[in-house]
Motif scaffolding. Structure first.
Motif, PDB file in Angstrom:
ATOM      1  N   UNK A   1     -44.892  39.423  -2.079  1.00 55.55           N
ATOM      2  CA  UNK A   1     -44.364  37.938  -2.389  1.00 55.55           C
ATOM      3  C   UNK A   1     -43.904  37.935  -3.458  1.00 55.55           C
ATOM      4  N   UNK A   2     -42.611  37.171  -3.405  1.00 57.02           N
ATOM      5  CA  UNK A   2     -41.768  36.865  -4.890  1.00 57.02           C
ATOM      6  C   UNK A   2     -41.592  35.500  -4.934  1.00 57.02           C
ATOM      7  N   UNK A   3     -40.960  35.072  -6.014  1.00 56.95           N
ATOM      8  CA  UNK A   3     -40.251  33.776  -6.426  1.00 56.95           C
ATOM      9  C   UNK A   3     -38.901  33.879  -6.317  1.00 56.95           C
ATOM     10  N   UNK A   4     -38.322  35.200  -6.198  1.00 55.59           N
ATOM     11  CA  UNK A   4     -37.040  35.287  -6.558  1.00 55.59           C
ATOM     12  C   UNK A   4     -36.727  36.769  -6.038  1.00 55.59           C
TER      13      UNK A   4
ATOM     14  N   UNK B   1     -41.452  41.891   2.763  1.00 54.70           N
ATOM     15  CA  UNK B   1     -41.103  40.978   1.415  1.00 54.70           C
ATOM     16  C   UNK B   1     -40.978  39.816   1.835  1.00 54.70           C
ATOM     17  N   UNK B   2     -41.672  38.785   1.195  1.00 56.10           N
ATOM     18  CA  UNK B   2     -41.456  37.419   1.476  1.00 56.10           C
ATOM     19  C   UNK B   2     -41.100  36.572   0.238  1.00 56.10           C
ATOM     20  N   UNK B   3     -39.956  35.762   0.143  1.00 58.99           N
ATOM     21  CA  UNK B   3     -39.772  34.882  -0.872  1.00 58.99           C
ATOM     22  C   UNK B   3     -40.484  33.464  -0.658  1.00 58.99           C
ATOM     23  N   UNK B   4     -41.365  33.104  -1.690  1.00 62.22           N
ATOM     24  CA  UNK B   4     -42.049  31.791  -1.625  1.00 62.22           C
ATOM     25  C   UNK B   4     -41.565  30.913  -2.808  1.00 62.22           C
ATOM     26  N   UNK B   5     -41.975  29.456  -2.467  1.00 63.32           N
ATOM     27  CA  UNK B   5     -41.405  28.580  -3.453  1.00 63.32           C
ATOM     28  C   UNK B   5     -42.193  28.895  -4.702  1.00 63.32           C
TER      29      UNK B   5
ATOM     30  N   UNK C   1     -40.535  38.913 -17.863  1.00 61.60           N
ATOM     31  CA  UNK C   1     -39.710  38.934 -16.760  1.00 61.60           C
ATOM     32  C   UNK C   1     -39.936  39.542 -15.722  1.00 61.60           C
ATOM     33  N   UNK C   2     -39.131  39.506 -14.562  1.00 64.95           N
ATOM     34  CA  UNK C   2     -39.733  40.168 -13.256  1.00 64.95           C
ATOM     35  C   UNK C   2     -40.176  41.846 -13.341  1.00 64.95           C
ATOM     36  N   UNK C   3     -39.180  42.305 -14.164  1.00 62.03           N
ATOM     37  CA  UNK C   3     -39.553  43.941 -14.307  1.00 62.03           C
ATOM     38  C   UNK C   3     -41.005  44.214 -14.912  1.00 62.03           C
ATOM     39  N   UNK C   4     -41.271  43.460 -16.019  1.00 59.49           N
ATOM     40  CA  UNK C   4     -42.551  43.612 -16.497  1.00 59.49           C
ATOM     41  C   UNK C   4     -43.684  43.048 -15.799  1.00 59.49           C
TER      42      UNK C   4
END
Length: 129
Positions: free
Chosen positions: A80-83, A109-113, A48-51
């Motif tokens: 960079x994050x997907x979510x 902070x950028x959301x990427x596909x 998951x994201x936190x881990x």
């Protein structure tokens, strides 16, 4: 090496970053490639994201410390994050880490596909000494 934070406002203080960092009298600059939640065997995390944030920070620390730089001297941290929603739900991990090491960095902070394979977050840093 001397660092100076430039903040025309106060609101960014609650978000643990600065608007700009001026660095003078630098003895070295380390440009760290994006670090992710990949283990020592090169296996991408499916957690998951936190881990993934925790493992990504550990990997970033390993690169910086192996290069004999200090975490407190990170002056740029791109995320960079997907979510984005999930990332910010777990942002306390990043904030606690930044506060613990007294990091004063400019940040984006950028959301990427997508990121490589199953990865959800990537941290890219510039560190000085």
């Amino acid at each position: 090496m001397e660092k100076r934070a430039i903040n025309p406002w106060k609101w960014q203080d609650a978000r643990n970053y600065v608007q700009a960092v001026e660095v003078t009298n630098v003895a070295g600059t380390l440009y760290v490639s994006g670090q992710t939640a990949i283990d020592d065997n090169g296996i991408s995390s499916t957690a998951d994201m936190r881990t993934q944030i925790i493992q990504t920070i550990e990997n970033l620390e390993k690169v910086i410390l192996t290069a004999n730089y200090e975490l407190k001297n990170i002056v740029r941290l791109n995320i960079y994050t997907t979510d984005s929603a999930s990332f910010f739900e777990n942002f306390d991990v990043v904030q606690t880490w930044i506060q613990k090491h007294q990091i004063k960095q400019s940040s984006t902070v950028l959301e990427v596909k997508s990121l490589f394979e199953t990865l959800k977050v990537e941290l890219e840093a510039t560190v000085v000494k």
